[in-house]
Design a protein around this motif. Structure first.
Motif, short mmCIF file in Angstrom:
data_model
loop_
_atom_site.label_atom_id
_atom_site.label_comp_id
_atom_site.label_asym_id
_atom_site.label_seq_id
_atom_site.Cartn_x
_atom_site.Cartn_y
_atom_site.Cartn_z
N PHE A 46 0.84 -1.20 0.00
CA PHE A 46 0.00 0.00 0.00
C PHE A 46 0.87 1.24 0.00
O PHE A 46 2.02 1.21 0.43
N SER A 47 0.31 2.34 -0.45
CA SER A 47 0.98 3.64 -0.35
C SER A 47 -0.07 4.66 0.08
O SER A 47 -1.27 4.44 -0.07
N MET A 48 0.42 5.78 0.60
CA MET A 48 -0.49 6.85 1.03
C MET A 48 0.22 8.19 0.90
O MET A 48 1.42 8.24 0.60
N ASN A 49 -0.51 9.26 1.13
CA ASN A 49 0.10 10.59 1.09
C ASN A 49 1.06 10.76 2.26
O ASN A 49 0.82 10.25 3.35
N THR A 50 2.13 11.49 2.04
CA THR A 50 3.08 11.72 3.13
C THR A 50 2.49 12.63 4.19
O THR A 50 3.00 12.69 5.31
N SER A 51 1.41 13.33 3.88
CA SER A 51 0.75 14.19 4.88
C SER A 51 -0.23 13.39 5.74
O SER A 51 -0.79 13.92 6.68
N SER A 52 -0.40 12.13 5.44
CA SER A 52 -1.32 11.27 6.20
C SER A 52 -0.81 11.10 7.63
O SER A 52 0.39 11.12 7.88
N MET A 53 -1.74 10.91 8.57
CA MET A 53 -1.35 10.73 9.97
C MET A 53 -0.50 9.47 10.14
O MET A 53 0.41 9.43 10.94
N ARG A 54 -0.80 8.43 9.40
CA ARG A 54 -0.04 7.18 9.46
C ARG A 54 0.66 6.96 8.12
O ARG A 54 0.02 6.69 7.13
N VAL A 55 1.94 7.08 8.15
CA VAL A 55 2.72 6.90 6.92
C VAL A 55 3.63 5.69 7.08
O VAL A 55 4.20 5.49 8.11
#
Length: 55
Positions: A46-55
């Protein structure tokens, strides 16, 4: 159980939910985009935004 049907079902989804349980047995659920990469039914990336609370 037809693993090919399960894999096709997973690949069609647009949202995934990652769940865990903390030390006090309280559930934590995180909605995420579909996996970027999947290897069989055992490995999901998975990947997510670096601004996400959980990275």
């Amino acid at each position: 159980m037809d693993f090919k049907k399960i894999e096709k079902f997973i690949d069609k989804q647009k949202v995934s939910f990652i769940c865990s349980v903390d030390n006090e047995n309280y559930p934590n659920v995180k909605a995420m985009q579909k996996p970027r990469k999947r290897i069989g039914l055992r490995e999901f990336y998975f990947s997510m935004n670096t601004s996400s609370m959980r990275v």
